[in-house]
Structures are given as structure tokens and as C-alpha cells.
Write a protein that holds these residues in place. Structure first.
Motif, PDB file in Angstrom:
ATOM      1  N   VAL A  54       0.821  -1.210   0.000  1.00  0.00           N
ATOM      2  CA  VAL A  54       0.000   0.000   0.000  1.00  0.00           C
ATOM      3  C   VAL A  54       0.856   1.262   0.000  1.00  0.00           C
ATOM      4  O   VAL A  54       0.381   2.340  -0.370  1.00  0.00           O
ATOM      5  CB  VAL A  54      -0.953  -0.018   1.218  1.00  0.00           C
ATOM      6  N   PHE A 207     -11.017   5.835   0.738  1.00  0.00           N
ATOM      7  CA  PHE A 207     -11.181   4.410   1.025  1.00  0.00           C
ATOM      8  C   PHE A 207     -12.432   4.164   1.861  1.00  0.00           C
ATOM      9  O   PHE A 207     -13.253   3.287   1.551  1.00  0.00           O
ATOM     10  CB  PHE A 207      -9.968   3.881   1.784  1.00  0.00           C
ATOM     11  N   THR A 348      -4.853   1.263  -5.848  1.00  0.00           N
ATOM     12  CA  THR A 348      -4.399   1.453  -4.470  1.00  0.00           C
ATOM     13  C   THR A 348      -5.379   0.814  -3.495  1.00  0.00           C
ATOM     14  O   THR A 348      -4.976   0.179  -2.518  1.00  0.00           O
ATOM     15  CB  THR A 348      -4.239   2.951  -4.159  1.00  0.00           C
ATOM     16  N   HIS A 349      -6.667   0.983  -3.736  1.00  0.00           N
ATOM     17  CA  HIS A 349      -7.691   0.400  -2.864  1.00  0.00           C
ATOM     18  C   HIS A 349      -7.578  -1.126  -2.858  1.00  0.00           C
ATOM     19  O   HIS A 349      -7.580  -1.762  -1.791  1.00  0.00           O
ATOM     20  CB  HIS A 349      -9.075   0.835  -3.349  1.00  0.00           C
ATOM     21  N   SER A 351      -4.984  -2.935  -3.724  1.00  0.00           N
ATOM     22  CA  SER A 351      -3.694  -3.304  -3.125  1.00  0.00           C
ATOM     23  C   SER A 351      -3.752  -3.208  -1.608  1.00  0.00           C
ATOM     24  O   SER A 351      -3.138  -4.013  -0.904  1.00  0.00           O
ATOM     25  CB  SER A 351      -2.589  -2.386  -3.661  1.00  0.00           C
ATOM     26  N   PHE A 352      -4.507  -2.226  -1.108  1.00  0.00           N
ATOM     27  CA  PHE A 352      -4.684  -2.090   0.341  1.00  0.00           C
ATOM     28  C   PHE A 352      -5.374  -3.328   0.904  1.00  0.00           C
ATOM     29  O   PHE A 352      -4.919  -3.911   1.898  1.00  0.00           O
ATOM     30  CB  PHE A 352      -5.502  -0.832   0.628  1.00  0.00           C
ATOM     31  N   THR A 355      -3.023  -6.293   0.571  1.00  0.00           N
ATOM     32  CA  THR A 355      -1.953  -6.217   1.567  1.00  0.00           C
ATOM     33  C   THR A 355      -2.433  -6.721   2.911  1.00  0.00           C
ATOM     34  O   THR A 355      -1.732  -7.460   3.611  1.00  0.00           O
ATOM     35  CB  THR A 355      -1.449  -4.770   1.693  1.00  0.00           C
TER      36      THR A 355
END
Length: 404
Positions: A54, A207, A348-349, A351-352, A355
């Protein structure tokens, strides 16, 4: 299979190689030389770069193209394999561990890029099949590099195998380059780049605004806890009870992973016909029964009786089959959640969430050896059952938006 799904499958395949090397080969190798459960579990810390996805996900999301990040990461993975070919795990273990750390870094960067690509180009009705390709491709790469390596290590040798893996990465780089040269999937919709924002507070606020994100965050952190403990410890239990490393390489590293791949493939088919929420509830109940069966095997196992050896192999196969099903549905739930986010934060969301999925598994598997050395394996499996029940309770409280 469409060209898009084939490309995604190859990218996830080469991404699974580092995981297979570390999850299936190293633990058995270290146990054969006498290391404790605690030390073997602590090698899971080499997965640490995955927990930081992230951090660099916004850069992959908003700077350069997905093509560039994918090619850079695969070149890095090829160089790591080439370096490993010149090292020996017996005499250069610390250097090998450092190379594995970099392999995990490059694989995590690749994961961000290919996930962002998949979120954008897969239609809603394709998400189940897309995540089947993701999970199956990743697992095939893991099986080849893990159980496959463990089975033929004595025949081919460490150096030759890593030269072979280097060649596989080079072929994947050439194929991906040619496919990206014929498609515009790296370009944002409408031909314009979304506005850039690297402000952490703005990203967090975006998010939280995405529907069902809070529930999904908790879900991906806990959904594998009990299963992960059993998967990590049961093969080592069998190694201590008359199973050889070669037998484990075959049954746990190849046959069981074959069942996992079948389960993941079936998950994609089921996702195309049924909604995610009812499906995941049924699968969690089935997994609880499977873990209960494996716990009985741990308490009753006797290596002198073929029936118990057969039961052990059956429990591994059943566990991996259900695990494959649950993983595909879980990643589909994650992708459905991410597709509700604004395009500028989608990679990114996702991947967050991914993760946190890795962090949930990694944090528990890192310290599960300590728990086993402390309270013993039978009591630990009772703990795994309790954790699985807690995960099931959370699933039963899922918001209805998950099924949309």
C-alpha cells in the motif's frame, strides 16, 4: 481463453514463483537440517515487502504506465533468480534469504500493477473468471516453484533450477511486451490521466467512503487464520511422523495444490452463477468441518497404520480444495468492493485490501510456530478451530451490499 485472461494468467503465474519457493521448499529443507518450528516460522518475515504494498501502490497507480511497472518488476524477478543460481542455500543462506526478500519486493510491485489492470478491464460478470485466472495462475507458479522443486531438487540441482526459472521470466517478459504493444489497456478511460493525489488523509477518506470497505478489511484480515495455521504446521507434523521430504513434496506440494487449483477453478464457475455472500457462508461451514477432521487426525495419527496416512493425505487434499474455493470467492469480493471506488484510487484500494489479506496470513503464520512450541500441536489445532469459528461469525454478519 481470451487474450486478456491469458495475459493475466501468465502475469500471476510468474508472480507465484517466489511464494512457492519460500512456502513449500524452504520450510521442509530447514526442518530436515534440524531447525525448530519457531525459527522456521520466523522465515515468513521475508514476506515483509507484501505488507508494504500500500506504500508504493499510489505511485504505481498514478505515475507511469502499468506496462512499465510490470516489465520493471519482472526484470527484477529474473535478476533475482539468476543471482540465486550462483548461490548455495547451505553455505550462503543469509544471501539467499536477502535475494528472496528482493524477490518478494518485485513480486509485490508486480501484484499492484496487474491487480490495477484487472480491476479496470474486467467487467462485473467477468470478475469470477478473472479471479479464477488470478488464483489458479498464481498457484500453478507456486506449485512449479515449490512442490515441483522439492520433488526434483536432487535430480536437477539448485543451480540448474534457478537458471530455468530465469528463462521462464524472460519468456514472460517477451510475451507481455508483445501483448501490451497491441493493446491500450494501460491508458485511463477517456484517454485522460486521473488527477493525482498522494495525500494519505485524502486517500484514507476516499477508502472509507467506498461501500462495505470496513467489513471487507476485517474479513481479509481474519478469514484464513485457522486454515493458515493448519496449512503451515500439518506438513511439519507429518515430517516428524514418518513422512519423508519427497513424500511431502509430492502429496502436499503437488497433489494437494492440484486440488487447490481445482477448487479455485470451480470457484470461478460458481461465482458466475451464484452471489458471493451465500456462497462464502456455505464454504466457511464446510471448511470448519474439514479442519475438525484434520484435528482428529492430529490427535489419533499412528504412522504404523495405512488408514491414518491415507486420512492425513485426504485431509490435506480436502483442506486445499476448500481453501482454493474460498480464496477465489474472497478475491472476487475484494474486487467487487474495489470496483465501487473512484478510478484514481482503484489499484491502491485493491492493493490495500490485498496487503491486509497477506498481512493477516503472514502475521499469524510467523508466530504460529511459537504457539506450537509453547502449547503443543494438538492444543494448537483446537485453537485453529476456534479462530475458524470467529471468522465464520464475521461472515454471517456481512452487509448485503457484498452480494450486489
Amino acid at each position: 481463453m481470451s487474450t486478456t485472461l491469458l495475459l493475466l494468467g501468465i502475469l500471476y503465474f510468474v508472480q507465484g514463483i517466489p511464494y512457492g519457493l519460500q512456502s513449500s521448499l524452504l520450510p521442509v529443507y530447514l526442518r530436515t537440517v534440524g531447525l525448530s518450528f519457531t525459527k522456521i516460522s520466523l522465515t515468513k518475515a521475508l514476506y515483509f515487502p507484501w505488507t508494504l504494498k500500500v506504500v508504493w501502490a499510489p505511485f504505481v497507480d498514478q505515475y507511469g504506465t502499468k506496462q512499465r511497472w510490470l516489465l520493471i518488476s519482472m526484470c527484477g524477478l529474473a535478476m533475482c533468480c539468476l543471482l540465486c543460481a550462483s548461490l548455495s542455500p547451505e553455505s550462503d543462506f543469509q544471501l539467499v534469504a536477502a535475494v528472496f526478500l528482493f524477490m518478494n519486493f518485485f513480486a509485490s510491485v508486480q501484484d499492484v500493477a496487474v491487480d490495477g489492470l484487472a480491476v479496470r478491464i474486467l467487467r462485473y460478470e467477468e470478475v469470477g473468471y478473472g479471479n479464477t485466472v488470478q488464483v489458479v495462475g498464481y498457484k500453478i507458479g507456486s506449485v512449479l516453484a515449490g512442490g515441483g522443486l522439492l520433488t526434483v531438487m536432487d535430480l536437477l540441482g539448485w543451480t540448474f533450477i534457478f537458471f530455468l526459472l530465469t528463462g521462464i521470466y524472460l519468456v514472460a517478459i517477451i510475451y507481455a511486451s508483445s501483448e501490451f504493444g497491441n493493446t491500450s489497456v494501460n491508458q485511463p478511460c477517456g484517454g485522460k490521466k486521473p488527477s493525482r493525489t498522494l495525500n494519505p488523509m485524502t486517500i484514507v477518506k476516499d477508502f472509507i467512503a467506498v461501500p462495505a470497505t470496513t467489513w471487507t478489511v476485517i474479513f481479509v484480515l481474519i478469514y484464513k487464520l485457522g486454515e493458515q495455521g493448519a496449512i503451515s504446521m500439518f506438513p511439519l507434523f507429518l515430517l516428524d511422523h514418518s513422512f519423508s521430504a519427497q513424500e511431502l513434496g509430492f502429496w502436499n506440494g503437488m497433489v494437494a495444490m492440484g486440488f487447490s487449483i481445482i477448487g479455485s477453478s470451480l470457484g470461478g464457475i460458481l461465482m458466475s452463477k451464484y452471489r458471493a455472500l451465500p456462497l462464502i457462508k456455505i464454504l466457511f461451514f464446510l471448511r470448519l468441518g474439514s479442519l475438525f477432521f484434520q484435528t482428529i487426525v492430529v490427535f489419533m495419527f499412528d504412522p504404523n497404520f495405512l488408514i491414518w496416512k491415507s486420512a492425513a493425505v485426504l485431509s490435506i487434499s480436502l483442506q486445499h480444495f476448500l481453501g482454493g474455493l474460498i480464496t477465489t470467492v474472497t478475491f472476487s469480493i475484494m474486487m467487487h468492493c474495489t470496483q465501487k471506488a473512484d478510478e484514481k484510487i482503484q489499484a491502491t484500494h485493491y492493493s490495500f485490501l490485498a496487503t491486509l489479506e497477506v498481512l493477516g496470513k503472514l502475521s499469524f503464520s510467523t508466530f504460529v510456530g511459537v504457539v506450537v512450541d509453547w502449547i503443543g500441536l494438538p492444543a494448537s489445532f483446537l485453537l485453529f478451530l476456534i479462530l475458524s469459528v470467529l471468522a465464520l461469525v464475521h461472515v454471517l454478519k456481512a452487509p448485503t451490499v457484498i452480494s450486489c
